[in-house]
Design an enzyme around this catalytic site. Structure first.
Site: not given
Lengths: 412, 412, 412, 412
Positions: C20, C102, C131, C185
Site C-alpha cells: 500500500d 502515531r 489514524d 487489517s
C-alpha cells in the site's frame, strides 16, 4: 433549469425577513429549483414578524409555506430555564445567549419539514461561526436523513457587492441602511443581544458606545439603587416582587430591570468550536440578574455535595451547549443530574441593582438548609459538638501525616 | 502545677496581639505549664505589629520567643498568585481570601517550632469553622508529629463573660471596645476582609453598611469611571499602568483602586467543610480586579483545550484550598497542571472600574492566539476554508445521526 | 506533467515497504510530480526494515532520501511509559497501542521534512479511521505550515482491483500473499497488535483463532503459573526479577511473558473519534502486565488524594491520546499533573501469570504509605484513636442530617 | 442500674447471630439498660438465619423484637444493579461488594426503629474501618435524630481475652472454632466475599490459598472454557442463556459460573475513607462476570458522548459509594445521569469463562449503534464520505496550528 444531483426538492428556511435570508431564499430557488418554506420565529429578538410574512409572499413563497410563530414561552421554559438551573457560563463568563436559541429553531425547522414534506432545511449562518454547527447538529440529531443547506458555505456571493448585485438582479428590496455595510453583526433574542465583527475585531480596542443596544451605559443608569425580589420554584424563576409570571414574562421583565440599570454587559474573547478565537460584545440584562438570583437561592437550599458536583459538571455542560450538542445523550444525562438537584431550589432572593451590577443581598426559603442553630457564635444548645471537629480533622489529616512521615523517613 | 500527660512542653502560638489570643497565651501556660512562643505575621491585615510584641512581653513571653514577620510578599507570591492562576472561586463566587492565608501561617508555625524546639503549635480558631481545619491539616502535612492545640475546642471559657473574667484574673488588658461583644467577627489580610456572625447570621437580612470596612459603598464611589491596565507574565500580575511592581505591591495598589470604586463586595452563604452553611460578607477589592484581569489576558493567550481543562479542574482546586488541603499531593498535581498552562499568559488588560464593578474592555499581547486573519468578516485571504466546516459538522454529527436512526428504527 | 496548484514539492512519506505505501509512493510522484522522501521506523512491529530500503530504492527514491530508524527506545521511554503512568484505558478497556505510536511517527516525519527541505508529509491511513486524525493533528501541532497528503482521501484507487492495476502499471512488486485480499487489517508495534475489518466486522461473531498473532491461546498456555517481579522508579518500570533493563527491553521481555501465558487479548467495540463504532481485536501482552503492575505499585505508594484525582483525570487523558491530541496543551497539562504524582511510585510488584490472566499477588517499597501499625486488627499502640472516627462521621453526616431534617420539616 | 444520660431506650441491632454481635447485644443491655431489637438480614452471605433467631431468643430478646428478613432481591435490584449500570470500580479494581450492602442494612435498621419505636440503632463495625461510616451516614441521612451506637468505639473489650471473658460472664455460647482467633476477618454477601486482617496484613506476602472461599483456584478450574450469554434490558441483566431470571437469581447463577471457573479474585491494597491503606482479598465471581458483560453490551448500544461522560463520572460515583454516601444528593444526581444513559442498553453478550478470566467474545442488540455500513473496509455505498474527514481534521487542528504559529513567532 434542471435540479442538481442530490439537490433538495423542498427546503424549510430559517427566515428573518432581512436582506441576507431573503437573498438565500432566492438563491435556493435559483440554485436548486426547489420549493421554499419559510420559518420565522419570535424568540424575543424585538422585531415585528409581519414584515417577514409580506416579504416572503413578495418573494414568491406560497402562503401555506409561510410559518411564523411566537416561541418565546417555549424558548424560556424549555431551553433558557433548564440551562440556568446549571448556572451555565461558557469560559467563565458568557451566558450562552446565542447558543441556547439555535436548537429550538432547528427543532421547529425539522418539525415543519416533516409537516410540509420538505427534505431539507437551510440557515443563514456562515462557515466560520458556531451557529452553523449548532443548527446542523440539532437538525441531524432530530432527523438523521434531513439535508441541511448552508448557502454561505456554498455560494460565490462572497462580497457585499456581489450580494447586493444578486439582490438587485432578483428584485429583493434593499433597505437604505443595508446599502452600506453594517459596522458590526448582531444577533438578538429574549436572552441576549450579541455584537461582533468589523469595528469589534481588534480585542485591544474598547467597543464603541453605539455597539450597546440593549442596556443603558452604567454611567447613565439611575443614581439610586433598586431592590427587587425574585422567587424560584424547583430552580426556575416564578415571580418578581411577589407577582407570579410566565417564564417569558419574567425574563422580559428582568430584561427591563437590567436595561435600566446597565446590567449584563460583557466584552469577551471566546474560543469558537471551529477553532479560532473571536471577540463579542454581549448584553444579557435579565439573564445576568437571573444567574445571580439563582446562585443566591441555591446558596441556602442546595446541599454542598450537590452544589459541588453541579459546579464540577457545569463547564462541560456549558461547552456542550456552546458547541451545539443540546440534543445529545450527554447533555440529557447532565440535565437529568442537574434537574435532580433542583427539587428544593425554591425560595426568594433579594437583589440590588445599581449602575451596571447586580448583587444578592438577602435570601430566604421554606426549603432552607441554613441552620442558625448550628452556625451561631452564640450558645448553640448542643446542636453542634465542637469536639467532633478534632476527630474530623485527625482522620482527614491521617493520610497527610503518613505522607509526611514517608518523606521524612526517606530523607533520612 | 504538674503538667498533664501528653501535654505540650513548648507551644508556638499564632498570636495577633488581640484579646482572644492573649487569653489563649495565658491559658496555654496555665493549662499546660508550657513555654509559649508567639508568632505574629503581617499578611496585610492592616494592623501595627509593634503592639503585639509589647503585649507578648507584658504577658511574660521571653524576647527570643517573640517572632514578628512581614510575610506579605511571600503570601502574594507563593499563595495568592498561584491560586489566581487557576481563576479559583469557591462555590462560584468566593475568592478564598481567608482560606489561602492559613497554610502560610501554619507553615511558619511549624518552621518556628522546629527552630525553637517546640513540640506543639496553637491557634485561635473555633471548633465550628473551617480555619481550624486549614491550620491543622497544613501543620500535620508539614510535620506529622507536631501537636496542635485548639483551645476553643478544649477550654470551658465558653461565654464572653467567662473570657473577660479569665482576662481580668490574669492581668490581660482589655481594650475598651472589647468589653462589649463585637457585632460581628472579622478576618483580614492583603487579599480580603471577611465579616461574619451575629448581626449577619440571618441570611435574609441585608448586611448593615457598617460591616463593610475595606471598600466604599458603590453609591459613594466616584461618578467617573477609571481605566487601568494590568500586565501579566506567565499568569502573574507584574505591572499596573506600565509600572512594574512586586507581588504584594501590586495587590496593595489594586486594593486601593478597588476600595475607591467599591469593587469586590460579596454577600455570600457558603458551605463550610465541617458541614453547615454560613453567611459571610467578603470584601476583596484588589482580588476581584485581578481575577477579571487574569481572565481577560487568558482570553487571548490561552488555548481553548487548556482553558476548558482549567475550567473543569477549578472547582476541585478551589474546594481543596477552601477545605485546607493546600499542602496535599492533589493540590500540587492540579497546580502543576495549572502552572503548565500559564507559560504564555503574558500581556496586558485594560479595565474599567466604576461604582462597584470592574470590566475588561481591552487586551493585547505578543503571545496572543487571537487571529484577526481567521475570524474576520472580511476577506480572509485563504486563512480559513469555510468548506472545511461541512466535514467538521458531518463527522461531529455522525454519532447523533446513528442515534436518531436507531431511535427511528425502534419506533418502527 | 505540470504540478497542480498548491501541490507539494517534496513529501516525506511514512513508508512501511509494503504494497500500500509503495503504491502511495508512486502515486505521489505521479499525482504531484514531487520528490519523495521515505521514512521507515522500527517501533517494534516485528518486521525487518532492510527490505523497505531496497524497495524504496527500487521505486526510485534517492539513497539520501531514505530514512530508516530504530525508534523503539524513544517510543517506550517518551510515549508508552508516560501514558502508563496514567493507567490510561480508553473506554475502560483499550490500552491505546495504536494511538500512542502515531504522534512519534508524525514527529519524525515533520523533523525529517525540516531536515530535507520537504514541504509536505504523507501517510497511508484511510479516511474512516482515527489514524489519519492522529497523524495530522500531530503534524500540524509541530509545524503549522506543513502540508499533509492523505492519498486514501484523495485518489480514485478505491478498490483492490484498481490498486493492483496501479501497482502493475507502475512496476510495483506484489507479494503473492497480497494478491488476494487479507481477511482483516493489522497494525503492530512494540506495545500491541491490532486487527480489524472484514472477518471481524460483525461484533456478534467470535473472532477466529487465526486473528490472534501475538499471544498464545490461553488454553495452550502453560499449565503452571509463572511468577515475576517488576520494579518501578517514579512510575516507570526499570527491572524484571531484579534485572535492570532499558524501557524497550523491558517491554520486549514483558511481551514475551505475556505471549507465553496468553495475556492481553481484548475483543472490543470502540467509538472512533470520527463518529462510528468499530470492532477490533487487540493483543497487548506486555502492556497488560505493565498496567496491572503499575496499579499494584501505586496501591502502596500513592496517596488516596493523588490517586483519586488521577482516576478522575484518566478518562479525559485517554480520550485525548485516542483522538490524536498528544501534542496539545491539555495533554501536557494532564501529564504535568500525572508526572507530579509519580515521584514516589517506586518499588516492586509480584505478579502471577496464568492462562490469560495476570494478577498482582504482592508489592513492597521503601516508599510505601501502607502502615501496618495503623491498620492492624491487633493492638496499634496508639497509632490510631478509634474515637476520632465518631467526630469524623458526625461532621461528614452533618449536611445529610440537615437535609433529612429539611425533608421531614417540609413533609409536616 | 440506672441508665446513663442520653442513653438509648431501645436499640435496633444489626445482628448476625455470631459471637461478636451476641456480645454487643448483651453489652448494650448491660451498658444502657435498654431494650434490644435484633435485625438479621439475608443478603446472600450464605449462612442460615434460623440460628440467629434462636440465639437472640436465648439472649433474652422478645420474639416480637426479632426481625429476620430475606433482602436478596431488594439488594440486587435496588443497590447492586444500579451500581453496575455505572461500571463502578473503586480505585480502578474493587467492585464495592461490601460498600453497597451497608446502606440497605442501615435503611432497614432505621425503618425497624420507626416501626418498633426504637430511638437508636447499633452495628458491629470497628472504629478503624469504612463500614462504621457507611452504616452511620446512611442512618443519619434517613433519620437525622436517630442515635447510632458503635460499641467497638466505646467499650473496653479491646482484646480477644476480654471479649471471651465477657461472653462467658454473660452466658453467651462460644463456638469451638471461635475460641481461638480467626486468622483473618470475613464479610460476605451475594455480591462478594472479602477477607482482611492478620495473615493478610503484609501486602508483600501472597495471600494463603485457604483465604479464598468463594472461588476455586484458577489452576483447579475446568480445562475447557465455558461460554455463556447474558441479556440486558436498560442496563440490568435479565437472562442467562436466554432464560429470564430475577435479579438475585441471576447474580446467584453468575456466582456459580464464576466460582467454578475461578473468576473474580482480587488481591488489593485500597485507601480507606478514614485515611489509612488496607489490604483485602476480594472474591466477586458473579459481579466480575456482570461487569464485563455490561461493558460488552454498552460497547454497541451506548453512544460515545454518553459513554465518555459515564467514564468520567464513574470514579466519583464509586468513591461516593465506598465512602458511604449512597443516600446523598450527589449520588442521586449521578444515578439520574447514569440511569438516563441506560435507556437503550439492551441486548445480549457472549462471554468466555476460563481459568480465572472472563472475556466478551460477542455482542448483539436490536438497539445497536454499530453500523457495519459505516465502518466497513468494503464499499460503503455512500454512508460515509471520506472527504469529510479532511475538514474535520482541519478544524480540530486549527487551534493547534495557531499555537504552533505563536510559538514559532515568539522564537523569532
Amino acid at each position: 433549469m434542471s435540479a442538481k444531483p442530490n439537490a433538495p426538492k423542498k427546503v424549510v428556511l430559517a427566515y428573518s425577513g432581512g436582506l441576507d435570508t431573503s437573498i438565500i431564499l432566492k438563491w435556493l430557488k435559483t440554485e436548486y429549483d426547489c420549493e421554499v418554506v419559510t420559518f420565522t420565529a419570535d424568540l424575543g429578538q424585538g422585531e415585528e414578524l409581519d414584515p417577514a410574512r409580506k416579504k416572503a409572499e413578495m418573494l414568491g413563497v406560497a402562503p401555506e409555506n409561510i410559518f411564523i410563530e411566537d416561541l418565546r414561552e417555549e424558548f424560556v421554559r424549555d431551553f433558557v430555564f433548564p440551562m440556568f438551573r446549571a448556572n451555565a457560563l461558557y469560559e467563565g463568563l458568557y451566558l450562552l445567549g446565542t447558543s441556547i436559541a439555535r436548537p429550538l429553531i432547528s427543532k421547529r425547522l425539522v418539525e415543519i419539514a416533516a409537516q410540509t414534506g420538505a427534505d431539507a432545511v437551510a440557515h443563514g449562518a456562515t462557515g466560520k461561526g458556531n451557529d452553523q454547527v449548532r443548527f446542523e447538529l440539532a437538525a441531524y440529531a432530530l432527523n438523521p436523513d434531513i439535508k441541511v443547506i448552508a448557502p454561505w458555505r456554498e455560494w460565490d456571493l462572497t462580497s457585499r457587492t456581489k450580494l447586493l448585485e444578486f439582490a438587485e438582479a432578483n428584485q429583493i428590496p434593499i433597505a437604505k441602511d443595508k446599502r452600506g455595510e453594517a459596522p458590526f453583526s448582531v444577533d438578538a433574542n429574549l436572552l441576549h443581544t450579541s455584537s461582533e465583527g468589523k469595528v469589534l475585531e481588534n480585542p485591544a480596542d474598547d467597543a464603541p458606545d453605539y455597539v450597546y443596544q440593549r442596556t443603558v451605559n452604567p454611567e447613565d443608569a439611575p443614581d439610586t439603587p433598586e431592590f427587587i425580589e425574585i422567587s424560584f420554584e424547583k430552580g426556575d424563576a416564578t415571580a418578581i416582587n411577589g407577582e407570579s409570571m410566565s417564564p417569558a414574562t419574567i425574563l422580559t421583565a428582568l430584561n427591563e430591570y437590567g436595561r435600566k440599570h446597565g446590567v449584563g454587559r460583557l466584552d469577551f474573547v471566546e474560543n469558537r468550536f471551529v477553532g479560532m478565537k473571536s471577540r463579542g460584545i454581549y448584553e444579557t440584562p435579565g439573564g445576568t440578574i437571573l444567574l445571580e438570583a439563582h446562585r443566591g437561592i441555591e446558596q441556602i437550599t442546595l446541599d454542598s455535595g450537590a452544589g459541588h458536583l453541579k459546579d464540577s459538571l457545569m463547564p462541560r455542560y456549558a461547552e456542550l451547549i456552546y458547541n451545539g450538542f443540546w440534543f445529545s445523550p450527554e447533555r440529557e444525562m447532565l440535565q437529568a443530574a442537574i434537574d435532580k438537584s433542583q427539587e428544593h431550589v425554591t425560595g426568594t432572593v433579594r437583589l440590588k441593582l445599581y449602575k451596571g451590577s447586580v448583587r444578592t443581598v438577602g435570601r430566604w426559603s421554606e426549603h432552607s438548609l441554613y441552620s442558625e442553630a448550628h452556625v451561631t457564635f452564640e450558645d448553640d444548645a448542643g446542636a453542634y459538638d465542637q469536639k467532633d471537629a478534632a476527630g474530623f480533622i485527625q482522620l482527614n489529616a491521617l493520610r497527610l501525616k503518613l505522607l509526611a512521615a514517608r518523606n521524612r523517613r526517606l530523607k533520612g
